[in-house]
Design a protein around this motif. Structure first.
Motif, PDB file in Angstrom:
ATOM      1  N   ASN A   2     -11.728   3.450  -8.767  1.00 13.76           N
ATOM      2  CA  ASN A   2     -12.253   2.094  -8.655  1.00 13.76           C
ATOM      3  C   ASN A   2     -11.778   1.301  -9.874  1.00 13.76           C
ATOM      4  O   ASN A   2     -12.393   1.356 -10.944  1.00 13.76           O
ATOM      5  CB  ASN A   2     -13.778   2.125  -8.583  1.00 13.76           C
ATOM      6  CG  ASN A   2     -14.281   2.879  -7.375  1.00 13.76           C
ATOM      7  OD1 ASN A   2     -13.766   2.708  -6.277  1.00 13.76           O
ATOM      8  ND2 ASN A   2     -15.285   3.722  -7.569  1.00 13.76           N
ATOM      9  N   TRP A   3     -10.676   0.593  -9.706  1.00 16.85           N
ATOM     10  CA  TRP A   3     -10.053  -0.134 -10.807  1.00 16.85           C
ATOM     11  C   TRP A   3     -10.795  -1.439 -11.089  1.00 16.85           C
ATOM     12  O   TRP A   3     -11.448  -2.004 -10.208  1.00 16.85           O
ATOM     13  CB  TRP A   3      -8.598  -0.450 -10.492  1.00 16.85           C
ATOM     14  CG  TRP A   3      -7.720   0.740 -10.240  1.00 16.85           C
ATOM     15  CD1 TRP A   3      -7.328   1.232  -9.035  1.00 16.85           C
ATOM     16  CD2 TRP A   3      -7.129   1.589 -11.228  1.00 16.85           C
ATOM     17  NE1 TRP A   3      -6.527   2.334  -9.195  1.00 16.85           N
ATOM     18  CE2 TRP A   3      -6.383   2.578 -10.536  1.00 16.85           C
ATOM     19  CE3 TRP A   3      -7.146   1.616 -12.616  1.00 16.85           C
ATOM     20  CZ2 TRP A   3      -5.677   3.569 -11.190  1.00 16.85           C
ATOM     21  CZ3 TRP A   3      -6.439   2.620 -13.280  1.00 16.85           C
ATOM     22  CH2 TRP A   3      -5.719   3.580 -12.569  1.00 16.85           C
ATOM     23  N   ILE A   4     -10.643  -1.939 -12.335  1.00 10.37           N
ATOM     24  CA  ILE A   4     -11.212  -3.228 -12.716  1.00 10.37           C
ATOM     25  C   ILE A   4     -10.125  -4.090 -13.349  1.00 10.37           C
ATOM     26  O   ILE A   4      -9.101  -3.591 -13.836  1.00 10.37           O
ATOM     27  CB  ILE A   4     -12.390  -3.074 -13.694  1.00 10.37           C
ATOM     28  CG1 ILE A   4     -11.931  -2.329 -14.965  1.00 10.37           C
ATOM     29  CG2 ILE A   4     -13.559  -2.362 -13.019  1.00 10.37           C
ATOM     30  CD1 ILE A   4     -12.964  -2.323 -16.069  1.00 10.37           C
ATOM     31  N   ALA A  36      -4.695   0.627  -0.962  1.00 13.31           N
ATOM     32  CA  ALA A  36      -5.150   1.220   0.286  1.00 13.31           C
ATOM     33  C   ALA A  36      -4.544   2.611   0.504  1.00 13.31           C
ATOM     34  O   ALA A  36      -5.226   3.536   0.981  1.00 13.31           O
ATOM     35  CB  ALA A  36      -4.819   0.305   1.462  1.00 13.31           C
ATOM     36  N   ALA A  37      -3.262   2.762   0.163  1.00 16.27           N
ATOM     37  CA  ALA A  37      -2.595   4.044   0.358  1.00 16.27           C
ATOM     38  C   ALA A  37      -3.228   5.148  -0.479  1.00 16.27           C
ATOM     39  O   ALA A  37      -3.197   6.321  -0.110  1.00 16.27           O
ATOM     40  CB  ALA A  37      -1.112   3.915   0.023  1.00 16.27           C
ATOM     41  N   ARG A  38      -3.831   4.765  -1.597  1.00 14.59           N
ATOM     42  CA  ARG A  38      -4.465   5.743  -2.486  1.00 14.59           C
ATOM     43  C   ARG A  38      -5.969   5.879  -2.229  1.00 14.59           C
ATOM     44  O   ARG A  38      -6.618   6.731  -2.829  1.00 14.59           O
ATOM     45  CB  ARG A  38      -4.260   5.307  -3.949  1.00 14.59           C
ATOM     46  CG  ARG A  38      -2.822   5.371  -4.422  1.00 14.59           C
ATOM     47  CD  ARG A  38      -2.679   4.706  -5.799  1.00 14.59           C
ATOM     48  NE  ARG A  38      -3.660   5.186  -6.751  1.00 14.59           N
ATOM     49  CZ  ARG A  38      -3.488   6.235  -7.562  1.00 14.59           C
ATOM     50  NH1 ARG A  38      -2.340   6.928  -7.520  1.00 14.59           N
ATOM     51  NH2 ARG A  38      -4.430   6.601  -8.411  1.00 14.59           N
ATOM     52  N   VAL A 213      -2.869   4.471 -16.039  1.00 16.61           N
ATOM     53  CA  VAL A 213      -2.384   4.051 -14.723  1.00 16.61           C
ATOM     54  C   VAL A 213      -1.144   4.862 -14.352  1.00 16.61           C
ATOM     55  O   VAL A 213      -0.380   5.289 -15.221  1.00 16.61           O
ATOM     56  CB  VAL A 213      -2.061   2.537 -14.683  1.00 16.61           C
ATOM     57  CG1 VAL A 213      -3.290   1.701 -14.995  1.00 16.61           C
ATOM     58  CG2 VAL A 213      -0.908   2.197 -15.611  1.00 16.61           C
ATOM     59  N   PRO A 214      -0.904   5.098 -13.054  1.00 12.17           N
ATOM     60  CA  PRO A 214       0.295   5.824 -12.634  1.00 12.17           C
ATOM     61  C   PRO A 214       1.576   5.128 -13.100  1.00 12.17           C
ATOM     62  O   PRO A 214       1.599   3.912 -13.342  1.00 12.17           O
ATOM     63  CB  PRO A 214       0.177   5.827 -11.112  1.00 12.17           C
ATOM     64  CG  PRO A 214      -1.279   5.698 -10.839  1.00 12.17           C
ATOM     65  CD  PRO A 214      -1.809   4.808 -11.927  1.00 12.17           C
ATOM     66  N   ALA A 215       2.643   5.897 -13.183  1.00 13.24           N
ATOM     67  CA  ALA A 215       3.895   5.411 -13.767  1.00 13.24           C
ATOM     68  C   ALA A 215       4.480   4.218 -13.028  1.00 13.24           C
ATOM     69  O   ALA A 215       5.167   3.380 -13.630  1.00 13.24           O
ATOM     70  CB  ALA A 215       4.908   6.546 -13.810  1.00 13.24           C
TER      71      ALA A 215
END
Length: 271
Positions: A2-4, A36-38, A213-215
Motif C-alpha cells: 500500500n504505497w503513499i 494493478a498487476a502487483r 521501490v522496485p528497480a
C-alpha cells in the motif's frame, strides 16, 4: 504494498496544495496498470509526521524533499526521480536560487547593509532559507556574527510574515519558487517586503521515492511526471511547471560545496 505519495514543499495556499495533489493523481493514474498487476495500491496523503521520517518510509512511492536533507539525513537512503523545472526567473534547467528580501520597513538595499539587523530563516535543514543565505553572508561576515539576532521561523511563509507583518525580523532568503507563488497569491506578504538581491544557484528540490521501490519504478515515475505536464497544460501553468529534468543524485553534491565554502570562510552557522 500500500504505497503513499505526498508533495509537501510548495503548498503555499490550499488551492496550490490541491493543484499539487492533482499532479499526483495524474501520476497515480499513469501507474495504475503497474499497481494493478502487483495487487498494490496508492494513497495520496498529507504527512502527519516529521518530514525526515516521512521521506524515509519504505512505502513512499513519490514525494519532494529539499536538497539539503538529500545530501545529509537522506543521503543514499532514497531514490532521486526527477527535478521540476519552473517558469520562474532563476529556475532554468531544474535549478533554483533564493531571493534576499527585507521588510518594507528596512532601509537597507544590499545584503552588506543588513549587518546588525535581525535575520529570519525557515529551518536548519533548508538549502534555500539557511544554506544559501549563509553562503551569501559568509564573505561579508569575516568570521564574526553578522546579524544582531537570528530567528528560526519554521517555514518560508512564517519568515515572510516576520518581515512583512510582525516586523520581528528584517531580512531573509526565500526560495524563488515559493516567492513567485506568494507574489501571485498572498499580496499581504508580498507587499510588505522588498527584494535586495539573489543567492547563487543550486539544484532544485528533487522528487524522491523510497530506496525500497522496485528497480523499474524510478523510470516509470519520471515518465508519469512528464506525462502529467503534457496531459494537463493548464495545471502545469498553475504550478508554473515547464517539465522535469532527470539529473543524478550526484548533482546535489554542489550543495555540500556551498556549505563547505561558508565553513572555510569561518562562518559555519547563520549568525
Amino acid at each position: 504494498m500500500n504505497w503513499i505519495a505526498a508533495l509537501p514543499m510548495y503548498n503555499v495556499t490550499p488551492e496550490l496544495a490541491a493543484h499539487w495533489r492533482a499532479l499526483l493523481a495524474h501520476v497515480g493514474a499513469r501507474l495504475e496498470p503497474w499497481l494493478a498487476a502487483r495487487g498494490d495500491s496508492l494513497a495520496l496523503i498529507e504527512p502527519d509526521e516529521q518530514l525526515e521520517r516521512f521521506w524515509l518510509r519504505d512505502d513512499l512511492l513519490l514525494s519532494q524533499t529539499c536538497g539539503y536533507p538529500l545530501v545529509h539525513a537522506l543521503s543514499e537512503r532514497v531514490r532521486v526521480i526527477a527535478t521540476p523545472a519552473f517558469d520562474i526567473d532563476g529556475c532554468a534547467h531544474g535549478n533554483y536560487r533564493s531571493v534576499l528580501v527585507t521588510g518594507a520597513h528596512v532601509d537597507a538595499t544590499t545584503l552588506a547593509q543588513c549587518q546588525g539587523l535581525r535575520a529570519a530563516f525557515n529551518d536548519d535543514d533548508s538549502n534555500s532559507g539557511m544554506n544559501l543565505f549563509r553562503a551569501a553572508v559568509a564573505p561579508l561576515a569575516l568570521g564574526k556574527p553578522f546579524f544582531s539576532a537570528v530567528l528560526r521561523t519554521g517555514g518560508h511563509l512564517q519568515s515572510l510574515r516576520a518581515l512583512a507583518i510582525d516586523r520581528s525580523a528584517d531580512v531573509a532568503a526565500i526560495d524563488c519558487v515559493t516567492l513567485a507563488f506568494v507574489r501571485d497569491r498572498l499580496p499581504e506578504l508580498a507587499d510588505g517586503i522588498r527584494e535586495i538581491g539573489v543567492t547563487q544557484s543550486a539544484p532544485g528540490l528533487p522528487f524522491i521515492a523510497s530506496k525500497a521501490v522496485p528497480a523499474e519504478v524510478p523510470a516509470l515515475l519520471a515518465d508519469a511526471l512528464d506525462d502529467a505536464v503534457r496531459a494537463d497544460p493548464a495545471l502545469a501553468r498553475r504550478l508554473k511547471l515547464t517539465g522535469f529534468v532527470r539529473r543524478p543524485a550526484s548533482d546535489y553534491a554542489s550543495i555540500l560545496d556551498i556549505e563547505r565554502g561558508a565553513i572555510e570562510q569561518g562562518y559555519p552557522v547563520l549568525a
